[in-house]
Design an enzyme around this catalytic site. Structure first.
Site, PDB file in Angstrom:
ATOM      1  N   TYR A   1       0.837  -1.205   0.000  1.00 22.59           N
ATOM      2  CA  TYR A   1       0.000   0.000   0.000  1.00 22.59           C
ATOM      3  C   TYR A   1       0.867   1.249   0.000  1.00 22.59           C
ATOM      4  O   TYR A   1       0.637   2.185  -0.772  1.00 22.59           O
ATOM      5  CB  TYR A   1      -0.913  -0.012   1.223  1.00 22.59           C
ATOM      6  CG  TYR A   1      -1.877   1.149   1.275  1.00 22.59           C
ATOM      7  CD1 TYR A   1      -3.008   1.172   0.460  1.00 22.59           C
ATOM      8  CD2 TYR A   1      -1.660   2.220   2.137  1.00 22.59           C
ATOM      9  CE1 TYR A   1      -3.897   2.241   0.487  1.00 22.59           C
ATOM     10  CE2 TYR A   1      -2.546   3.291   2.183  1.00 22.59           C
ATOM     11  CZ  TYR A   1      -3.660   3.300   1.363  1.00 22.59           C
ATOM     12  OH  TYR A   1      -4.536   4.352   1.405  1.00 22.59           O
TER      13      TYR A   1
ATOM     14  N   LYS B   1       1.119   4.140  -3.051  1.00 26.31           N
ATOM     15  CA  LYS B   1       0.765   5.543  -2.861  1.00 26.31           C
ATOM     16  C   LYS B   1       1.960   6.472  -3.100  1.00 26.31           C
ATOM     17  O   LYS B   1       1.790   7.605  -3.557  1.00 26.31           O
ATOM     18  CB  LYS B   1       0.166   5.753  -1.471  1.00 26.31           C
ATOM     19  CG  LYS B   1      -1.170   5.046  -1.282  1.00 26.31           C
ATOM     20  CD  LYS B   1      -2.209   5.468  -2.320  1.00 26.31           C
ATOM     21  CE  LYS B   1      -3.558   4.833  -2.094  1.00 26.31           C
ATOM     22  NZ  LYS B   1      -4.571   5.280  -3.072  1.00 26.31           N
TER      23      LYS B   1
END
Length: 254
Positions: free
Chosen positions: A159, A163
């Site tokens: 994750y 990002k």
């Protein structure tokens, strides 16, 4: 019905931040096309009804936006029915494996998170940019980053990596599209009270403990709401944000 301010697409719109963004843009006066995966069809139907009750036109487009054809078909449908694409919000995302060290994450899990969070953002930026350049009237492209795109989150390597990549894509697109009057920005929220934030919890007690921990991390000692993000997106989609792309008019990015 008053003339629309323009036409917008919001991906990952079935719930949480995406749903709030779609409703806010409709309230602002945009026609809104909403997207999510087929498993979220019922939630999308409810959203479409709510947007139309606001007096705006709304298209539903199911599909995986990490696939080229899904994004191209969605943009073609909006332009075919409404005449233009003026705002693209690449909001779709997943948290992926939670509380797993890098050594425990499989390549398949890593690829899935990168596909949904990063590849879909790339495709939305690319094909929205092509359409807006073709139209010649500028536009607004907005992506979903995260505090994890500024500082890695423990036990969430995929994750965090996805990002951080969104930040890079956003800055590169801002540089390339700026001469066409297209701004490109990404919102990077902290802890927002959504189903995705609560999903890792295995019980209500664990969920409440997690939420309290997130509150204490904030100087305000509170969780954000989806509306806090849709308020920002509303501004970024407006004419008032014409000098914001990256930061400080695009001279310095953060």
């Amino acid at each position: 019905m008053s003339p629309a301010l323009g036409n917008a697409i919001v991906t990952g719109a079935a719930q949480g931040i995406g749903r709030s963004i779609a409703l806010r843009l409709a309230s602002d006066g945009f026609n809104v096309a909403v997207n999510d995966i087929p498993e979220k069809s019922a939630e999308l139907d409810s959203l479409v009804d709510e947007i139309r009750r606001k007096g705006r036109k709304c298209l539903k487009h199911e599909g995986d936006v990490s696939q080229d054809n899904t994004v191209k078909d969605m943009i073609e449908a909006v332009v075919g029915q409404y005449g233009s694409l003026d705002v693209m919000v690449a909001n779709a995302g997943i948290a992926g494996p939670y509380r797993k060290k890098i050594t425990e994450v499989t390549a398949e899990q890593f690829d899935q998170v990168m596909a949904v969070n990063t590849r879909s953002t790339f495709l939305c930026y690319k094909f929205a940019g092509l359409q807006m350049i073709k139209q010649g009237g500028g536009g607004r492209i907005i992506g979903a980053c995260s505090i994890a795109g500024k500082k890695a989150m423990p036990s969430q390597a995929p994750y965090s990596a996805s990002k951080f990549a969104v930040r890079g894509l956003t800055q590169a697109a801002a540089l390339e599209f700026g001469s066409h009057g297209i701004t490109v920005n990404a919102y990077a929220p902290g802890a927002i009270n959504t189903p995705m934030l609560r999903a890792p919890a295995k019980s209500q007690e664990e969920s409440d403990t997690m939420m309290e921990r997130f509150k204490q991390m904030s100087p305000l000692h509170m969780l954000g709401s989806p509306e806090d993000i849709s308020n920002l997106v509303s501004f970024l989609a407006s004419k008032d944000s014409q000098f914001i792309t990256g930061s400080n008019g695009g001279i310095f990015f953060d």
